[in-house]
Design an enzyme around this catalytic site. Structure first.
Site, short mmCIF file in Angstrom:
data_model
loop_
_atom_site.label_atom_id
_atom_site.label_comp_id
_atom_site.label_asym_id
_atom_site.label_seq_id
_atom_site.Cartn_x
_atom_site.Cartn_y
_atom_site.Cartn_z
CG HIS A 82 12.32 72.34 15.44
ND1 HIS A 82 13.51 72.99 16.11
CD2 HIS A 82 11.76 71.86 16.47
CE1 HIS A 82 13.32 73.04 17.30
NE2 HIS A 82 12.55 72.00 17.59
NE ARG A 168 6.85 76.31 29.30
CZ ARG A 168 7.25 76.01 27.82
NH1 ARG A 168 7.98 76.80 27.16
NH2 ARG A 168 7.09 74.86 27.61
CE LYS A 187 12.71 77.95 20.99
NZ LYS A 187 12.73 77.34 22.23
N1 URA Z 1 11.57 72.84 23.20
C1 URA Z 1 11.50 74.26 23.09
O1 URA Z 1 12.25 74.97 22.45
N2 URA Z 1 10.59 74.83 23.99
C2 URA Z 1 9.70 74.01 24.94
O2 URA Z 1 9.02 74.60 25.46
C3 URA Z 1 10.10 72.51 24.95
C4 URA Z 1 11.03 72.10 23.93
#
Ligand code: URA
Length: 434
Positions: A82, A168, A187
């Protein structure tokens, strides 16, 4: 348990228990706790921080809020990779066939992009007919037989993160290390990986603008991995200039193919070898980075990685003749050179701005509804540290709109800093956190 008490406790700098974290994540996901209370808690977390146990609990609460993919039907260690996001980053396209051709299963979930260029799926749709829609059985079967398959986000992975991230975004609480780390890791874990290699970008074109912040995020994510039983390694890499030369969907795919043919930009290949080596080690196929690197380089020299890429594109319905001859890819109507207005050395290329210029040309989505123009973008001809004479071509604009190309030309010139005295030694790889 009352949300009010959690807010007060965190506001006062206390540690939240596992039960309290599960309570607010579950309650918020189900719509039982209102936005304003979760906003207050997020702001308290922002100022008072979370320790690594709380961060791991938050991660797992978000993982458990939705589906968790079961990849047990796939043989071998599933290693995922990732990137925290950058400009011109086509590493996934190069890296996955290299690793897969060593027999390491690559079962990848990818998304479409909201940003400078498309996401991996958008880029792969440069191949006519390519599709990420397939039944789960076909996905598993492709990974078991050809070692590589790529699907769109299926199921409902980490829905709590989706809701919290959106909140957020509008409450000034994105850039907290625990919140970013748990968001990304939730994720990846829900997507079923056994081990995870992270590419944490640092610099102007990245989320993390300083080396210190990038290392802090890397340590936090590696710690989460350790706490939840997923081997995680983070590579910290430069995003103070775009990676490689191409920014744009077909343009990046062409660059990835050239790299698989051994004719790609050095920095892109080097980053793929660094990330790939860690994947090979985590998969148990090599004992050290030197051995892994040799194995990976060999996949390019022997043509196996390129063949694997073809096999993968074909298995998902894509036409592969463009891989043999990239001139067959659709081209933009106008290819406009940008010429240096003075002589010197390229001191900086403002990555984020260059990414935005590519997006304005149509390479990326400004909103979820925007339609991407796969052919457009920018190809850099000079990078940091290169000498240029006045009139030298520093970049090419690929555009389907003459007016947009003209604007992009001025914008690119504004974002290339050419000086007489070069003093900007920035490494490609800052370090690796295990
Ligand atoms: N990418 C994400 O998936 N989450 C975050 O909080 C920041 C970047």
């Amino acid at each position: 348990m009352r949300m009010y008490d959690l807010i007060l406790r965190k506001r006062n700098g206390e540690e939240l228990t596992t039960e309290e974290i599960n309570f607010f994540v579950n309650g918020y996901t189900k719509g039982e706790i209102p936005d304003y209370q979760v906003s207050a808690l997020l702001m308290s977390i922002f100022f008072k921080k979370m320790n690594s146990r709380e961060t791991a609990d938050l991660t797992m609460a978000m993982v458990n809020s939705g589906d968790i993919l079961d990849l047990s039907m796939i043989d071998g260690v599933k290693v995922d990779k990732h990137s925290t996001g950058g400009v011109g980053d086509s590493t996934t396209l190069v890296l996955t066939p290299m690793v897969a051709s060593l027999g390491i299963p690559v079962a990848k979930m990818s998304g479409r992009g909201l940003g400078h260029t498309g996401g991996t799926i958008d880029k792969l749709e440069s191949f006519k007919g390519f599709s990420v829609e397939m039944p789960k059985e076909k996905f598993m079967n492709n990974v078991n037989t050809i070692k590589i398959a790529l699907a769109g986000q299926t199921g409902d992975l980490a829905p709590a993160d989706k809701k919290l991230y959106a909140l957020r975004d509008v409450t000034g609480t994105v850039d907290n290390v625990s919140l970013i780390a748990s968001s990304i890791m939730s994720k990846k874990i829900a997507a079923g990986a056994d081990s995870i290699v992270l590419d944490v970008k640092v610099g102007d074109g990245a989320f993390m603008k300083t080396k210190e912040a990038a290392f802090e995020l890397a340590h936090e994510m590696v710690e989460i991995g350790k706490n939840v039983g997923r081997n995680t390694i983070a590579v910290i890499s430069d995003m103070d200039q775009p990676l490689g030369l191409a920014i744009g969907n077909i343009l990046e795919v062409e660059e990835a193919i050239n790299t698989l043919k051994g004719q790609g930009p050095e920095d892109l290949l080097e980053l793929c070898l660094t990330l790939g080596s860690q994947m090979v080690i985590l998969a148990g196929k090599a004992k050290n980075p030197e051995e892994a690197r040799d194995m990976l380089l060999n996949t390019i020299k022997s043509g196996e990685a390129l063949e694997k890429f073809k096999e993968f594109i074909k298995a998902q319905g894509g036409e592969t003749d463009v891989i043999d001859d990239t001139n067959k890819f659709e081209k933009a109507k106008y290819i406009v050179p940008v010429k240096a207005e003075n002589s010197g050395v390229v001191e900086r290329i403002n990555s984020q701005k260059i990414g935005l210029i590519a997006m304005e040309l149509g390479a990326g989505r400004a909103t979820k509804e925007s339609i991407i123009d796969l052919a457009v973008g920018i190809v850099l001809n000079k990078k940091r540290g290169d000498h240029v004479e006045e009139g030298d071509i520093i970049a090419y604009i690929h555009s389907n709109d003459e007016t947009k190309a003209e604007k992009a030309k001025n914008d690119i010139l504004d974002n290339y800093v050419i000086t007489k005295e070069y003093n900007n030694e920035i490494p490609l790889i800052y370090g690796i956190v295990r």
